[in-house]
Design a protein around this motif. Structure first.
Motif, PDB file in Angstrom:
ATOM      1  N   ILE A 206       0.837  -1.199   0.000  1.00  0.00           N
ATOM      2  CA  ILE A 206       0.000   0.000   0.000  1.00  0.00           C
ATOM      3  C   ILE A 206       0.874   1.253   0.000  1.00  0.00           C
ATOM      4  CG2 ILE A 206      -1.644   1.364   1.357  1.00  0.00           C
ATOM      5  CD1 ILE A 206      -2.857  -1.313   2.300  1.00  0.00           C
ATOM      6  N   LEU A 207       1.925   1.241   0.803  1.00  0.00           N
ATOM      7  CA  LEU A 207       2.845   2.379   0.852  1.00  0.00           C
ATOM      8  C   LEU A 207       3.548   2.589  -0.482  1.00  0.00           C
ATOM      9  CD1 LEU A 207       4.452   1.913   4.389  1.00  0.00           C
ATOM     10  CD2 LEU A 207       2.789   3.641   3.681  1.00  0.00           C
ATOM     11  N   ILE A 208       3.882   1.486  -1.153  1.00  0.00           N
ATOM     12  CA  ILE A 208       4.522   1.594  -2.467  1.00  0.00           C
ATOM     13  C   ILE A 208       3.589   2.299  -3.455  1.00  0.00           C
ATOM     14  CG2 ILE A 208       5.283   0.261  -4.489  1.00  0.00           C
ATOM     15  CD1 ILE A 208       6.461  -1.785  -2.532  1.00  0.00           C
ATOM     16  N   LEU A 209       2.305   1.955  -3.414  1.00  0.00           N
ATOM     17  CA  LEU A 209       1.326   2.626  -4.282  1.00  0.00           C
ATOM     18  C   LEU A 209       1.261   4.121  -3.980  1.00  0.00           C
ATOM     19  CD1 LEU A 209      -1.645   0.052  -4.282  1.00  0.00           C
ATOM     20  CD2 LEU A 209       0.067   0.437  -6.071  1.00  0.00           C
ATOM     21  N   VAL A 210       1.334   4.457  -2.694  1.00  0.00           N
ATOM     22  CA  VAL A 210       1.316   5.865  -2.294  1.00  0.00           C
ATOM     23  C   VAL A 210       2.555   6.583  -2.820  1.00  0.00           C
ATOM     24  CG1 VAL A 210       1.476   7.442  -0.325  1.00  0.00           C
ATOM     25  CG2 VAL A 210      -0.099   5.500  -0.242  1.00  0.00           C
ATOM     26  N   PHE A 211       3.722   5.966  -2.650  1.00  0.00           N
ATOM     27  CA  PHE A 211       4.966   6.587  -3.098  1.00  0.00           C
ATOM     28  C   PHE A 211       4.988   6.754  -4.614  1.00  0.00           C
ATOM     29  CE2 PHE A 211       7.121   4.578   0.832  1.00  0.00           C
ATOM     30  CZ  PHE A 211       6.722   5.660   1.612  1.00  0.00           C
ATOM     31  N   ILE A 212       4.468   5.773  -5.340  1.00  0.00           N
ATOM     32  CA  ILE A 212       4.410   5.877  -6.801  1.00  0.00           C
ATOM     33  C   ILE A 212       3.522   7.046  -7.220  1.00  0.00           C
ATOM     34  CG2 ILE A 212       3.578   4.753  -8.906  1.00  0.00           C
ATOM     35  CD1 ILE A 212       4.456   2.084  -7.713  1.00  0.00           C
ATOM     36  N   SER A 213       2.361   7.176  -6.575  1.00  0.00           N
ATOM     37  CA  SER A 213       1.444   8.273  -6.883  1.00  0.00           C
ATOM     38  C   SER A 213       2.107   9.620  -6.638  1.00  0.00           C
ATOM     39  CB  SER A 213       0.180   8.158  -6.029  1.00  0.00           C
ATOM     40  OG  SER A 213      -0.496   6.953  -6.289  1.00  0.00           O
ATOM     41  N   GLN A 214       2.814   9.731  -5.518  1.00  0.00           N
ATOM     42  CA  GLN A 214       3.482  10.980  -5.191  1.00  0.00           C
ATOM     43  C   GLN A 214       4.619  11.275  -6.162  1.00  0.00           C
ATOM     44  OE1 GLN A 214       2.468  13.110  -2.379  1.00  0.00           O
ATOM     45  NE2 GLN A 214       3.543  14.361  -3.889  1.00  0.00           N
ATOM     46  N   PHE A 215       5.364  10.239  -6.529  1.00  0.00           N
ATOM     47  CA  PHE A 215       6.481  10.413  -7.458  1.00  0.00           C
ATOM     48  C   PHE A 215       5.996  10.880  -8.828  1.00  0.00           C
ATOM     49  CE2 PHE A 215       9.138   8.580 -10.852  1.00  0.00           C
ATOM     50  CZ  PHE A 215      10.348   9.229 -10.588  1.00  0.00           C
ATOM     51  N   VAL A 216       4.963  10.224  -9.328  1.00  0.00           N
ATOM     52  CA  VAL A 216       4.420  10.591 -10.642  1.00  0.00           C
ATOM     53  C   VAL A 216       3.918  12.030 -10.637  1.00  0.00           C
ATOM     54  CG1 VAL A 216       2.568  10.139 -12.297  1.00  0.00           C
ATOM     55  CG2 VAL A 216       3.826   8.226 -11.288  1.00  0.00           C
ATOM     56  N   SER A 217       3.221  12.428  -9.578  1.00  0.00           N
ATOM     57  CA  SER A 217       2.703  13.791  -9.494  1.00  0.00           C
ATOM     58  C   SER A 217       3.843  14.804  -9.448  1.00  0.00           C
ATOM     59  CB  SER A 217       1.807  13.952  -8.264  1.00  0.00           C
ATOM     60  OG  SER A 217       2.565  13.879  -7.071  1.00  0.00           O
ATOM     61  N   ASN A 218       4.914  14.493  -8.723  1.00  0.00           N
ATOM     62  CA  ASN A 218       6.067  15.397  -8.642  1.00  0.00           C
ATOM     63  C   ASN A 218       6.719  15.574 -10.007  1.00  0.00           C
ATOM     64  OD1 ASN A 218       5.706  15.746  -5.893  1.00  0.00           O
ATOM     65  ND2 ASN A 218       7.203  14.193  -5.313  1.00  0.00           N
ATOM     66  N   VAL A 219       6.825  14.471 -10.758  1.00  0.00           N
ATOM     67  CA  VAL A 219       7.416  14.536 -12.103  1.00  0.00           C
ATOM     68  C   VAL A 219       6.549  15.409 -13.017  1.00  0.00           C
ATOM     69  CG1 VAL A 219       7.952  13.208 -14.182  1.00  0.00           C
ATOM     70  CG2 VAL A 219       8.604  12.320 -11.929  1.00  0.00           C
ATOM     71  N   ILE A 220       5.240  15.203 -12.945  1.00  0.00           N
ATOM     72  CA  ILE A 220       4.329  15.989 -13.789  1.00  0.00           C
ATOM     73  C   ILE A 220       4.393  17.462 -13.438  1.00  0.00           C
ATOM     74  CG2 ILE A 220       1.904  16.395 -14.358  1.00  0.00           C
ATOM     75  CD1 ILE A 220       1.422  13.398 -13.987  1.00  0.00           C
ATOM     76  N   ILE A 221       4.408  17.772 -12.138  1.00  0.00           N
ATOM     77  CA  ILE A 221       4.463  19.170 -11.698  1.00  0.00           C
ATOM     78  C   ILE A 221       5.751  19.841 -12.184  1.00  0.00           C
ATOM     79  CG2 ILE A 221       4.699  20.672  -9.670  1.00  0.00           C
ATOM     80  CD1 ILE A 221       2.776  18.792  -8.218  1.00  0.00           C
ATOM     81  N   LYS A 222       6.871  19.128 -12.113  1.00  0.00           N
ATOM     82  CA  LYS A 222       8.139  19.698 -12.588  1.00  0.00           C
ATOM     83  C   LYS A 222       8.099  19.984 -14.086  1.00  0.00           C
ATOM     84  CE  LYS A 222      11.239  17.727  -9.083  1.00  0.00           C
ATOM     85  NZ  LYS A 222      12.381  16.812  -8.829  1.00  0.00           N
ATOM     86  N   LYS A 223       7.533  19.041 -14.840  1.00  0.00           N
ATOM     87  CA  LYS A 223       7.454  19.249 -16.306  1.00  0.00           C
ATOM     88  C   LYS A 223       6.550  20.424 -16.641  1.00  0.00           C
ATOM     89  CE  LYS A 223       8.584  14.597 -17.938  1.00  0.00           C
ATOM     90  NZ  LYS A 223       8.157  13.457 -18.784  1.00  0.00           N
ATOM     91  N   ILE A 224       5.433  20.531 -15.913  1.00  0.00           N
ATOM     92  CA  ILE A 224       4.509  21.633 -16.159  1.00  0.00           C
ATOM     93  C   ILE A 224       5.155  22.961 -15.800  1.00  0.00           C
ATOM     94  CG2 ILE A 224       2.340  22.694 -15.426  1.00  0.00           C
ATOM     95  CD1 ILE A 224       1.217  19.894 -15.046  1.00  0.00           C
TER      96      ILE A 224
END
Length: 227
Positions: A206-224
């Motif tokens: 469950i924590l891995i799913l949370v970390f993946i979600s946070q990582f993906v969002s951080n990558v998207i925010i940086k690109k934007i």
């Protein structure tokens, strides 16, 4: 390697197929809840912004009704919401058990939460930009799409990540009452049968799913932000 795993997490090794099924169930609940509640939440969040006092489509009566309704639903603990919506869930999907049944309370519980997050994100948009767009004759729809949604995209992604993490947590809670998924596996097999290794591994997944979600969002925010 197999011997090492069998030594330290024997119950996990013995029920690896159950873990695959439970993970699939959790991903199923997260995906459909995020998709449906995400679309409806954005629509409701935008509506709250444009009809609020001094909004571009101001309607104080409707805003007050929606605002109070969202506050009420958000105030209900999810575990109680599961019980309150049991009749509705059974009517829609024919059962209150399983991952499909969990979608009903999950979606209903997430929509007001996400709508409020979207509202707060869009309120961060510079009002001066909105006034400039109005002065240039931009339509109401154009302001919503070009100003609110595009200018507020980084904030929308950020609150979406927060909501996704909340969804993952709620699927685990729903699993505790028979909705399936990793939460159900952690409680029914791990806790109730005193198989601590099952509970720990389910929690880690469950924590891995949370970390993946946070990582993906951080990558998207940086690109934007660099666009």
């Amino acid at each position: 390697m197999d011997a090492l795993l069998t030594r330290y997490i024997p119950n996990v090794v013995a029920s690896k197929d159950d873990f695959i099924i439970a993970t699939t169930q959790t991903l199923y609940m997260v995906f459909w809840t995020a998709l449906i509640a995400g679309i409806l939440g954005i629509i409701l969040g935008v509506l709250l912004v444009v009809i609020r006092p001094n909004g571009i489509l101001e309607n104080k009566v409707i805003y007050q009704v929606l605002d109070k309704a969202i506050n009420v639903v958000r105030s209900i603990p999810f575990i109680i919401l599961l019980a309150l919506l049991a009749v509705v869930t059974r009517f829609i999907v024919g059962t209150t058990i399983g991952e499909q049944a969990a979608l009903v309370p999950l979606i209903i519980g997430i929509i007001p939460f996400y709508a409020r997050q979207i509202e707060n994100a869009l309120l961060e948009v510079d009002h001066g930009v909105i006034e400039a767009a109005q002065a240039m004759g931009t339509s109401k729809f154009g302001i919503i799409v070009r100003i609110y949604l595009i200018e507020g995209l980084p904030s929308i992604v950020r609150v979406s990540a927060l909501t996704m993490i909340n969804v993952i947590g709620l699927t685990a809670m729903a699993g505790a009452v028979g909705a399936g998924g990793l939460g159900n596996l952690a409680i029914s097999r791990g806790y109730n049968r005193f198989q601590t290794d099952v509970t720990i591994v389910a929690t880690v997944l469950i924590l891995i799913l949370v970390f993946i979600s946070q990582f993906v969002s951080n990558v998207i925010i940086k690109k934007i932000s660099h666009a």
